[in-house]
Design an enzyme around this catalytic site. Structure first.
Site, mmCIF file in Angstrom:
data_model
loop_
_atom_site.group_PDB
_atom_site.id
_atom_site.type_symbol
_atom_site.label_atom_id
_atom_site.label_comp_id
_atom_site.label_asym_id
_atom_site.label_seq_id
_atom_site.Cartn_x
_atom_site.Cartn_y
_atom_site.Cartn_z
ATOM 1 N N ARG A 25 47.690 46.824 39.382
ATOM 2 C CA ARG A 25 47.244 45.546 38.855
ATOM 3 C C ARG A 25 46.809 45.643 37.389
ATOM 4 O O ARG A 25 46.092 46.544 37.011
ATOM 5 C CB ARG A 25 46.062 45.037 39.689
ATOM 6 C CG ARG A 25 45.329 43.885 39.048
ATOM 7 C CD ARG A 25 44.540 43.101 40.044
ATOM 8 N NE ARG A 25 43.315 43.749 40.427
ATOM 9 C CZ ARG A 25 42.141 43.555 39.812
ATOM 10 N NH1 ARG A 25 42.067 42.755 38.782
ATOM 11 N NH2 ARG A 25 41.082 44.171 40.222
ATOM 12 N N ARG B 252 47.378 43.868 31.115
ATOM 13 C CA ARG B 252 46.206 43.275 30.474
ATOM 14 C C ARG B 252 45.766 44.009 29.218
ATOM 15 O O ARG B 252 45.133 43.446 28.347
ATOM 16 C CB ARG B 252 45.044 43.231 31.464
ATOM 17 C CG ARG B 252 44.698 41.809 31.745
ATOM 18 C CD ARG B 252 43.345 41.456 32.192
ATOM 19 N NE ARG B 252 42.599 42.374 32.971
ATOM 20 C CZ ARG B 252 41.429 42.024 33.510
ATOM 21 N NH1 ARG B 252 40.972 40.806 33.344
ATOM 22 N NH2 ARG B 252 40.743 42.890 34.192
ATOM 23 N N ARG C 109 50.557 35.317 27.347
ATOM 24 C CA ARG C 109 49.762 34.624 28.368
ATOM 25 C C ARG C 109 48.968 33.476 27.791
ATOM 26 O O ARG C 109 48.796 32.444 28.429
ATOM 27 C CB ARG C 109 48.770 35.612 29.003
ATOM 28 C CG ARG C 109 49.237 36.271 30.244
ATOM 29 C CD ARG C 109 49.006 35.443 31.493
ATOM 30 N NE ARG C 109 47.607 35.436 31.921
ATOM 31 C CZ ARG C 109 46.839 34.362 31.938
ATOM 32 N NH1 ARG C 109 47.303 33.223 31.517
ATOM 33 N NH2 ARG C 109 45.598 34.425 32.365
ATOM 34 N N ASP D 39 49.809 37.244 42.115
ATOM 35 C CA ASP D 39 48.438 37.534 42.529
ATOM 36 C C ASP D 39 48.349 37.426 44.038
ATOM 37 O O ASP D 39 49.165 36.738 44.666
ATOM 38 C CB ASP D 39 47.435 36.579 41.869
ATOM 39 C CG ASP D 39 46.014 37.161 41.928
ATOM 40 O OD1 ASP D 39 45.650 37.935 41.034
ATOM 41 O OD2 ASP D 39 45.295 36.866 42.899
ATOM 42 N N TYR E 143 37.879 36.772 50.442
ATOM 43 C CA TYR E 143 37.814 35.696 49.441
ATOM 44 C C TYR E 143 37.659 34.337 50.116
ATOM 45 O O TYR E 143 36.883 33.490 49.663
ATOM 46 C CB TYR E 143 39.068 35.694 48.551
ATOM 47 C CG TYR E 143 39.067 36.824 47.539
ATOM 48 C CD1 TYR E 143 38.155 36.838 46.488
ATOM 49 C CD2 TYR E 143 39.952 37.885 47.631
ATOM 50 C CE1 TYR E 143 38.132 37.873 45.565
ATOM 51 C CE2 TYR E 143 39.943 38.932 46.712
ATOM 52 C CZ TYR E 143 39.027 38.912 45.680
ATOM 53 O OH TYR E 143 38.993 39.932 44.770
HETATM 54 O O1 CP3 Z 1 49.992 44.435 36.576
HETATM 55 C C1 CP3 Z 1 49.925 43.308 37.057
HETATM 56 O O2 CP3 Z 1 49.526 42.346 36.433
HETATM 57 C C2 CP3 Z 1 50.448 43.182 38.479
HETATM 58 C C3 CP3 Z 1 50.249 41.883 39.132
HETATM 59 C C4 CP3 Z 1 48.959 41.688 39.894
HETATM 60 C C5 CP3 Z 1 47.912 40.776 39.523
HETATM 61 N N1 CP3 Z 1 47.010 40.728 40.548
HETATM 62 C C6 CP3 Z 1 47.867 39.966 38.281
HETATM 63 C C7 CP3 Z 1 46.513 39.611 37.742
HETATM 64 C C8 CP3 Z 1 48.604 42.248 41.109
HETATM 65 C C9 CP3 Z 1 49.320 43.335 41.890
HETATM 66 C C10 CP3 Z 1 47.374 41.626 41.523
HETATM 67 C C11 CP3 Z 1 46.739 41.890 42.811
HETATM 68 C C12 CP3 Z 1 45.344 41.482 43.014
HETATM 69 N N2 CP3 Z 1 44.719 40.347 42.600
HETATM 70 C C13 CP3 Z 1 44.426 42.225 43.806
HETATM 71 C C14 CP3 Z 1 44.743 43.492 44.564
HETATM 72 C C15 CP3 Z 1 44.805 44.687 43.699
HETATM 73 C C16 CP3 Z 1 43.492 45.120 43.121
HETATM 74 O O3 CP3 Z 1 43.384 45.085 41.918
HETATM 75 O O4 CP3 Z 1 42.596 45.497 43.877
HETATM 76 C C17 CP3 Z 1 43.211 41.528 43.801
HETATM 77 C C18 CP3 Z 1 41.934 41.953 44.482
HETATM 78 C C19 CP3 Z 1 43.426 40.336 43.056
HETATM 79 C C20 CP3 Z 1 42.456 39.231 42.795
HETATM 80 C C21 CP3 Z 1 42.186 39.118 41.339
HETATM 81 N N3 CP3 Z 1 43.049 38.508 40.452
HETATM 82 C C22 CP3 Z 1 41.099 39.651 40.600
HETATM 83 C C23 CP3 Z 1 39.923 40.398 41.203
HETATM 84 C C24 CP3 Z 1 41.316 39.338 39.248
HETATM 85 C C25 CP3 Z 1 40.460 39.734 38.050
HETATM 86 C C26 CP3 Z 1 39.729 38.620 37.398
HETATM 87 C C27 CP3 Z 1 39.363 39.029 35.979
HETATM 88 O O5 CP3 Z 1 39.767 38.343 35.044
HETATM 89 O O6 CP3 Z 1 38.684 40.067 35.827
HETATM 90 C C28 CP3 Z 1 42.541 38.636 39.170
HETATM 91 C C29 CP3 Z 1 43.190 38.132 37.965
HETATM 92 C C30 CP3 Z 1 44.441 38.809 37.584
HETATM 93 N N4 CP3 Z 1 45.492 39.013 38.428
HETATM 94 C C31 CP3 Z 1 44.795 39.272 36.284
HETATM 95 C C32 CP3 Z 1 46.107 39.765 36.374
HETATM 96 C C33 CP3 Z 1 46.948 40.306 35.267
HETATM 97 C C34 CP3 Z 1 43.912 39.247 35.024
HETATM 98 C C35 CP3 Z 1 43.546 37.908 34.525
HETATM 99 C C36 CP3 Z 1 44.562 37.134 33.710
HETATM 100 O O7 CP3 Z 1 45.510 37.672 33.090
HETATM 101 O O8 CP3 Z 1 44.343 35.901 33.670
#
Ligand code: CP3
Length: 330
Positions: free
Chosen positions: A2, A6, A15, A51, A126
């Site tokens: 994940r 970023r 983005r 996501d 969640y």
């Molecule tokens: O490299 C990648 O971007 C792969 C794609 C991916 C995302 N989320 C994109 C994302 C994957 C595989 C996920 C899985 C995901 N999402 C998980 C399981 C994996 C892990 O990390 O444990 C979980 C728990 C989530 C839920 C989630 N989504 C969280 C906790 C967050 C972080 C919020 C923050 O801003 O700190 C997200 C947002 C998210 N998903 C981002 C990305 C690239 C970052 C925010 C953004 O770009 O807007």
């Protein structure tokens, strides 16, 4: 892993400021964001930009991903009546934009594409908490006060994940990863009793797809043997050395991991030393080198690039085994 993107300036500029769910809904954009870390780092596989909450959005739940916080559910799940809000997923309709991104990517990538879904427990956490949680108190309370409802919730979420994963493979994904990021919050006995059965059913039910199934968790050192059920690859975070993880998981499954993402902030020398230690502990065959969790946003892309080069140089052929990446199969 994940959020590899970023840390990249090209990700941030593409983005912009909008909602991540809005970005995911645009297949060309989602495909481009998926490709960015592959181009920049030369990694051996791509993970789809999406996501874990996307299937929930697909069945009509009001979910947002709040920057710096994570997924937030407008109306949390707290009782048996809420089960009626989880209708079955129709991937061709509900996830049409995801499947379109997969198809674009399969045409452009020269490495395998990993599709993914959230595991029943992590997604349930969640839904029940209404957002990210430290203690998972409401989720655990539901599990213990009304195990039948909790079980029905996990069964419904297992079906949701299974159909999302099956559809991604149908569109061309060459491997699947199930993210149970927060399963490590559970005691072994609670995991075994409440979470293992639906999770095992979900993974075993996907065996016919014939693609590697990766089961990921954080803080799951005490659950590693159980997490092998129905999986071909078990994710290991940085807390457990890979040789110990190997003894827990047994000889028949691969391990994935397990560099501490925070070490990447300590510079190339520190990260390289840790990487060499992990490669030695992983023992070569049956180890997929990866971070133990997602890339931290402050990570210097130069450090990640150096680590990919190091892993390629230090491993026998530096590439995934023949067959794993065969896009033609799809
Ligand atoms: O490299 C990648 O971007 C792969 C794609 C991916 C995302 N989320 C994109 C994302 C994957 C595989 C996920 C899985 C995901 N999402 C998980 C399981 C994996 C892990 O990390 O444990 C979980 C728990 C989530 C839920 C989630 N989504 C969280 C906790 C967050 C972080 C919020 C923050 O801003 O700190 C997200 C947002 C998210 N998903 C981002 C990305 C690239 C970052 C925010 C953004 O770009 O807007």
């Amino acid at each position: 892993m994940r959020q590899a993107g970023r840390s990249l300036p090209e990700y941030r500029s593409l983005r912009g400021e909008g909602s991540i769910l809005e970005a995911i809904r645009q297949p060309e954009l989602a495909a481009e964001v998926t490709l960015q870390p592959v181009r920049r780092y030369g990694v051996d596989a791509a993970i789809l930009f999406s996501d874990i909450v996307v299937p929930l959005v697909g069945i009509g739940l009001d979910v947002e991903v709040v920057p710096g916080r994570g997924p937030v559910i407008a109306e949390p799940f707290r009782s048996r009546a809420d089960l009626a809000r989880l209708r079955p997923l129709e991937p061709e309709v509900d996830l049409a934009y995801v499947l379109e991104a997969v198809k674009i990517l399969v045409g452009e990538l020269t490495v395998p594409l990993i599709g993914f879904a959230g595991a029943p427990f992590t997604v349930a956490s969640y839904l029940v908490e209404g957002g990210p949680s430290r203690d998972f108190a409401r989720t655990k309370a539901l599990m213990h006060t009304d195990p039948a409802t909790f079980g029905a919730l996990l069964d419904a979420l297992a079906d949701l994940a299974a159909s999302a994963l099956r559809a991604q493979v149908g569109a061309g994904a060459a491997a699947i990863q199930l993210f149970d990021s927060w399963a490590g919050a559970l005691s072994r006995s609670d995991y075994e009793r409440h979470v293992l059965p639906p999770t095992r059913r979900l993974l075993e039910g996907l065996a016919d797809l014939g693609v590697p199934r990766i089961h990921f968790g954080v803080g799951t050192g005490e659950l590693l043997d159980l997490m092998g059920a129905g999986a071909d690859v078990v994710g290991v975070d940085w807390r457990v050395p890979l040789d110990a993880a190997r003894r827990r998981v047994g000889p028949h499954r691969a391990l994935q991991g397990n560099l501490d993402p925070a070490v990447c902030l300590a510079g190339i020398d520190a990260a390289s030393n840790e990487t060499r230690r992990i490669l030695a502990e992983g023992g070569g065959t049956g180890h997929v080198f990866n971070l133990g969790h997602g890339v931290l946003p402050a990570t210097d892309p130069g450090v990640l690039g150096a680590l990919v080069e190091l892993v390629h140089a230090e491993t026998t052929d530096g590439r995934v085994p023949a067959g794993v990446g065969d896009q033609e199969r799809a």
